[in-house]
Design a protein around this motif. Structure first.
Motif, PDB file in Angstrom:
ATOM      1  N   ALA A  29       0.822  -1.207   0.000  1.00 34.97           N
ATOM      2  CA  ALA A  29       0.000   0.000   0.000  1.00 34.97           C
ATOM      3  C   ALA A  29       0.862   1.266   0.000  1.00 34.97           C
ATOM      4  O   ALA A  29       0.374   2.341  -0.346  1.00 34.97           O
ATOM      5  N   ARG A  30       2.131   1.134   0.375  1.00 31.97           N
ATOM      6  CA  ARG A  30       3.029   2.302   0.431  1.00 31.97           C
ATOM      7  C   ARG A  30       3.887   2.456  -0.811  1.00 31.97           C
ATOM      8  O   ARG A  30       4.446   3.520  -1.037  1.00 31.97           O
ATOM      9  N   VAL A  31       4.033   1.408  -1.608  1.00 38.93           N
ATOM     10  CA  VAL A  31       4.962   1.417  -2.735  1.00 38.93           C
ATOM     11  C   VAL A  31       4.196   1.513  -4.050  1.00 38.93           C
ATOM     12  O   VAL A  31       3.272   0.740  -4.299  1.00 38.93           O
ATOM     13  N   MET A  32       4.591   2.468  -4.884  1.00 39.38           N
ATOM     14  CA  MET A  32       3.962   2.667  -6.191  1.00 39.38           C
ATOM     15  C   MET A  32       5.041   2.714  -7.265  1.00 39.38           C
ATOM     16  O   MET A  32       6.149   3.191  -7.022  1.00 39.38           O
ATOM     17  N   PHE A  33       4.686   2.222  -8.445  1.00 39.17           N
ATOM     18  CA  PHE A  33       5.656   2.069  -9.521  1.00 39.17           C
ATOM     19  C   PHE A  33       5.395   3.111 -10.603  1.00 39.17           C
ATOM     20  O   PHE A  33       4.273   3.262 -11.083  1.00 39.17           O
ATOM     21  N   VAL A  34       6.468   3.814 -10.982  1.00 41.73           N
ATOM     22  CA  VAL A  34       6.370   4.971 -11.875  1.00 41.73           C
ATOM     23  C   VAL A  34       7.040   4.656 -13.213  1.00 41.73           C
ATOM     24  O   VAL A  34       8.174   4.157 -13.253  1.00 41.73           O
ATOM     25  N   TRP A  35       6.334   4.949 -14.275  1.00 40.82           N
ATOM     26  CA  TRP A  35       6.840   4.833 -15.646  1.00 40.82           C
ATOM     27  C   TRP A  35       7.167   6.233 -16.112  1.00 40.82           C
ATOM     28  O   TRP A  35       6.293   7.073 -16.242  1.00 40.82           O
ATOM     29  N   HIS A  36       8.448   6.504 -16.362  1.00 38.43           N
ATOM     30  CA  HIS A  36       8.926   7.887 -16.503  1.00 38.43           C
ATOM     31  C   HIS A  36       9.570   8.125 -17.861  1.00 38.43           C
ATOM     32  O   HIS A  36      10.651   7.599 -18.152  1.00 38.43           O
ATOM     33  N   SER A  37       8.916   8.944 -18.680  1.00 41.97           N
ATOM     34  CA  SER A  37       9.440   9.345 -19.989  1.00 41.97           C
ATOM     35  C   SER A  37      10.266  10.618 -19.878  1.00 41.97           C
ATOM     36  O   SER A  37      10.012  11.459 -19.018  1.00 41.97           O
ATOM     37  N   TRP A  38      11.227  10.779 -20.797  1.00 40.60           N
ATOM     38  CA  TRP A  38      12.031  12.004 -20.731  1.00 40.60           C
ATOM     39  C   TRP A  38      11.355  13.165 -21.457  1.00 40.60           C
ATOM     40  O   TRP A  38      11.827  14.290 -21.395  1.00 40.60           O
ATOM     41  N   GLY A  39      10.248  12.917 -22.162  1.00 37.66           N
ATOM     42  CA  GLY A  39       9.474  14.010 -22.749  1.00 37.66           C
ATOM     43  C   GLY A  39      10.188  14.756 -23.845  1.00 37.66           C
ATOM     44  O   GLY A  39      10.080  15.978 -23.952  1.00 37.66           O
ATOM     45  N   ALA A  40      10.928  14.024 -24.683  1.00 35.62           N
ATOM     46  CA  ALA A  40      11.675  14.618 -25.797  1.00 35.62           C
ATOM     47  C   ALA A  40      11.768  13.575 -26.906  1.00 35.62           C
ATOM     48  O   ALA A  40      11.366  12.424 -26.715  1.00 35.62           O
ATOM     49  N   PRO A  41      12.290  13.933 -28.075  1.00 36.50           N
ATOM     50  CA  PRO A  41      12.337  12.992 -29.194  1.00 36.50           C
ATOM     51  C   PRO A  41      13.029  11.677 -28.856  1.00 36.50           C
ATOM     52  O   PRO A  41      14.021  11.643 -28.124  1.00 36.50           O
ATOM     53  N   MET A  42      12.504  10.603 -29.429  1.00 34.25           N
ATOM     54  CA  MET A  42      13.056   9.273 -29.193  1.00 34.25           C
ATOM     55  C   MET A  42      14.128   8.948 -30.229  1.00 34.25           C
ATOM     56  O   MET A  42      14.373   9.716 -31.156  1.00 34.25           O
ATOM     57  N   ALA A  43      14.753   7.780 -30.085  1.00 30.91           N
ATOM     58  CA  ALA A  43      15.876   7.403 -30.940  1.00 30.91           C
ATOM     59  C   ALA A  43      15.459   7.149 -32.376  1.00 30.91           C
ATOM     60  O   ALA A  43      16.271   7.282 -33.297  1.00 30.91           O
ATOM     61  N   SER A  44      14.207   6.787 -32.581  1.00 28.28           N
ATOM     62  CA  SER A  44      13.738   6.457 -33.917  1.00 28.28           C
ATOM     63  C   SER A  44      12.287   6.889 -34.074  1.00 28.28           C
ATOM     64  O   SER A  44      11.509   6.849 -33.111  1.00 28.28           O
ATOM     65  N   ALA A  45      11.936   7.274 -35.297  1.00 26.90           N
ATOM     66  CA  ALA A  45      10.550   7.653 -35.575  1.00 26.90           C
ATOM     67  C   ALA A  45       9.611   6.453 -35.463  1.00 26.90           C
ATOM     68  O   ALA A  45       8.385   6.622 -35.352  1.00 26.90           O
ATOM     69  N   LYS A  46      10.161   5.260 -35.480  1.00 24.92           N
ATOM     70  CA  LYS A  46       9.349   4.053 -35.354  1.00 24.92           C
ATOM     71  C   LYS A  46       8.907   3.807 -33.912  1.00 24.92           C
ATOM     72  O   LYS A  46       7.998   3.016 -33.666  1.00 24.92           O
ATOM     73  N   LEU A  47       9.551   4.488 -32.971  1.00 20.41           N
ATOM     74  CA  LEU A  47       9.235   4.305 -31.560  1.00 20.41           C
ATOM     75  C   LEU A  47       8.194   5.319 -31.103  1.00 20.41           C
ATOM     76  O   LEU A  47       8.153   6.449 -31.580  1.00 20.41           O
ATOM     77  N   ASN A  48       7.360   4.907 -30.166  1.00 20.77           N
ATOM     78  CA  ASN A  48       6.421   5.813 -29.517  1.00 20.77           C
ATOM     79  C   ASN A  48       6.220   5.346 -28.088  1.00 20.77           C
ATOM     80  O   ASN A  48       6.828   4.351 -27.654  1.00 20.77           O
ATOM     81  N   LEU A  49       5.392   6.024 -27.337  1.00 19.42           N
ATOM     82  CA  LEU A  49       5.205   5.667 -25.928  1.00 19.42           C
ATOM     83  C   LEU A  49       4.685   4.240 -25.767  1.00 19.42           C
ATOM     84  O   LEU A  49       5.071   3.528 -24.833  1.00 19.42           O
ATOM     85  N   HIS A  50       3.806   3.815 -26.679  1.00 19.22           N
ATOM     86  CA  HIS A  50       3.279   2.451 -26.597  1.00 19.22           C
ATOM     87  C   HIS A  50       4.383   1.413 -26.738  1.00 19.22           C
ATOM     88  O   HIS A  50       4.255   0.297 -26.210  1.00 19.22           O
ATOM     89  N   SER A  51       5.465   1.768 -27.434  1.00 18.99           N
ATOM     90  CA  SER A  51       6.557   0.813 -27.637  1.00 18.99           C
ATOM     91  C   SER A  51       7.200   0.395 -26.319  1.00 18.99           C
ATOM     92  O   SER A  51       7.774  -0.699 -26.228  1.00 18.99           O
ATOM     93  N   PHE A  52       7.113   1.261 -25.304  1.00 18.56           N
ATOM     94  CA  PHE A  52       7.773   1.011 -24.017  1.00 18.56           C
ATOM     95  C   PHE A  52       6.787   0.715 -22.885  1.00 18.56           C
ATOM     96  O   PHE A  52       7.228   0.457 -21.764  1.00 18.56           O
ATOM     97  N   TYR A  53       5.490   0.760 -23.136  1.00 15.92           N
ATOM     98  CA  TYR A  53       4.525   0.742 -22.030  1.00 15.92           C
ATOM     99  C   TYR A  53       4.308  -0.669 -21.490  1.00 15.92           C
ATOM    100  O   TYR A  53       3.879  -1.565 -22.222  1.00 15.92           O
ATOM    101  N   PRO A  54       4.559  -0.881 -20.179  1.00 20.96           N
ATOM    102  CA  PRO A  54       4.396  -2.215 -19.588  1.00 20.96           C
ATOM    103  C   PRO A  54       2.943  -2.641 -19.411  1.00 20.96           C
ATOM    104  O   PRO A  54       2.672  -3.831 -19.210  1.00 20.96           O
ATOM    105  N   GLY A  55       2.011  -1.696 -19.424  1.00 22.73           N
ATOM    106  CA  GLY A  55       0.598  -2.022 -19.235  1.00 22.73           C
ATOM    107  C   GLY A  55       0.032  -1.422 -17.967  1.00 22.73           C
ATOM    108  O   GLY A  55       0.751  -1.217 -16.973  1.00 22.73           O
ATOM    109  N   ASP A  56      -1.261  -1.148 -17.982  1.00 24.10           N
ATOM    110  CA  ASP A  56      -1.914  -0.501 -16.846  1.00 24.10           C
ATOM    111  C   ASP A  56      -1.784  -1.293 -15.554  1.00 24.10           C
ATOM    112  O   ASP A  56      -1.764  -0.717 -14.458  1.00 24.10           O
TER     113      ASP A  56
END
Length: 443
Positions: free
Chosen positions: A199-226
């Motif tokens: 109940a005390r520990v929460m997991f954070v998915w943290h983007s750097w909010g800037a262009p990625m290494a490739s145009a083929k990548l997007n946020l969904h490419s890295f998202y572990p799931g809800d």
């Protein structure tokens, strides 16, 4: 193993219109922040409608130093070594010491839980993620679980592989491995932690909010799931500045992350932030110097822009890095500059008006807020007439003596215990490189 989506209550999302304040990112910088805010309060009537100077001998205006402690602190470690949690360490970017911060700033009445921790956990890029998935770091994950279980922090927000989409951090070649490593750590922690610790520990998915290494990548490419992500974070450094270079991102890149979070109904945090180039732009680029005449106000050009984003997206936590970057070897000449609030009187005044004194439409939550997820204190300003006044012996112990002891131990114990300065470990494991460590390298 499947997990239900964490509710807003379980994720400790604060009430609408309120934001947890978090400060980092090393022990001395956090201590300087609190003491400089406290010192400012001794000379200014922060309860008045105008920042008029007051007689420092008039104790009716003075507050307790604990009134200026934020809701949580930023610290860093890496999964391979977990240094900086139980004991002090220095990666060249100031002293990292999670337990030391909790000792330095105890709860307001010494009976409730301490402040929260926002921990950046370096996973060492694709190679580290592969080792995690292969079970090669299971012992380290068990040690991490032990720390999370027994930590005195009221809440812990753990950023796994922070800035996963930063091209220089090494996750972009195989984002699927990052997803699997993220899921494994979350699954192992939820299995190993008690119900109270979960109940005390929460997991954070943290983007750097800037262009990625490739145009083929997007946020969904890295998202572990809800089911595995409790909070979504984003960095803000130079994206809000008009001279931000293409690789540094734009406001639209930050907003893409915050909109993604809204679509997935996740509380958001500005997980790392500081005005790149320094408050007074002394480390800024030539492009910045050419644009300074049009945007010469240090508050409006960065802080005001960030607060505008917080208001627009009702951001739940703001983590500010209050630091003299140039004094730290890892960051010297990188370009971050001087971002301690106390280094600029105008910024310090407006910080008190809008962040500390509750003179804005948003409430920024401080020490104790994470105990009850901001529910009972969000309606009142941090600074009230009922606060304690005197700087007591307890404050001397917490704010002066403890930092001195920690620093002495961190720097001088190796001489006595190891017989001199030992060289760094020559293993191939890469140490944590937080934030924009390779900012000058071409991606």
């Amino acid at each position: 193993i499947s997990y239900r989506k964490m509710s807003s209550e379980a994720a400790c999302r604060p009430p609408a219109g309120s934001t947890y304040l978090c400060v980092g990112q090393d022990l001395f910088s956090v201590n300087e922040y609190v003491m400089s805010q406290y010192n400012y309060s001794l000379h200014v009537d922060i309860n008045s409608t105008a920042d008029a100077e007051v007689d420092v001998s008039d104790n009716t205006h003075h507050l307790s130093a604990s009134s200026f402690v934020p809701s949580s602190f930023m610290v860093y470690t890496d999964l391979q070594t977990l240094r900086g949690l139980w004991a002090a360490t220095d990666y060249g970017s100031g002293i990292q010491y999670a337990d030391g911060l909790l000792d330095l700033f105890p709860s307001i009445d010494h009976s409730q839980a301490a402040a929260g921790l926002q921990i950046g956990l370096w996973l060492n890029g694709t190679q580290g993620c592969y080792s995690i998935c292969e079970g090669e770091l299971d012992n380290q994950i068990e040690q991490l679980i032990a720390y999370l279980e027994h930590s005195r922090a009221s809440k812990i927000l753990l950023r796994l592989g922070y800035e996963f989409d930063n091209p220089s951090f090494g996750y972009s070649d195989h984002p699927e491995l990052y997803i699997l490593a993220f899921r494994k750590i979350v699954t192992d922690c939820r299995k190993g932690l008690s119900a109270e610790a979960q109940a005390r520990v929460m997991f954070v998915w943290h983007s750097w909010g800037a262009p990625m290494a490739s145009a083929k990548l997007n946020l969904h490419s890295f998202y572990p799931g809800d089911a595995y992500v409790d909070w979504i974070g984003v960095s803000i450094f130079q994206q809000v500045l008009p001279w931000s270079p293409p690789w540094g991102g734009q406001v639209s890149d930050v907003e893409n992350v915050l909109k993604f979070a809204q679509e997935h109904d996740k509380p958001t945090m500005i997980a790392e932030s500081t005005p790149f180039g320094g408050i007074e732009l002394k480390q800024a680029s030539k492009a910045a110097e050419e644009s300074m005449d049009a945007t010469s106000d240090p508050w409006d050009r960065w802080y005001g822009q960030v607060i505008g984003i917080i208001d627009k997206y009702d951001v739940s936590m703001w983590c500010y890095i209050n630091c003299d970057w140039e004094s730290q070897p890892q960051w010297h000449n990188v370009g971050f500059g001087e971002t301690r609030l106390a280094s600029n009187n105008e910024v310090m005044t407006k910080w008190h008006e809008q962040i500390m004194s509750g003179k804005s439409n948003r409430t920024f939550l401080h020490l104790g807020a994470l105990d009850n997820c901001g529910a009972t204190i969000a309606s009142s300003n941090l600074i009230t007439d009922s606060d304690e006044y005197w700087f007591t012996p307890d404050h001397f112990l917490s704010f002066i003596l403890v930092p001195f002891i920690v620093a002495s131990a961190a720097f001088f114990l190796p001489y006595y215990m190891l017989g001199g300065i030992r060289g760094r470990d020559k293993s191939t494991t890469r140490e944590r490189r937080p934030l924009l460590a390779d900012i000058n390298e071409k991606s």
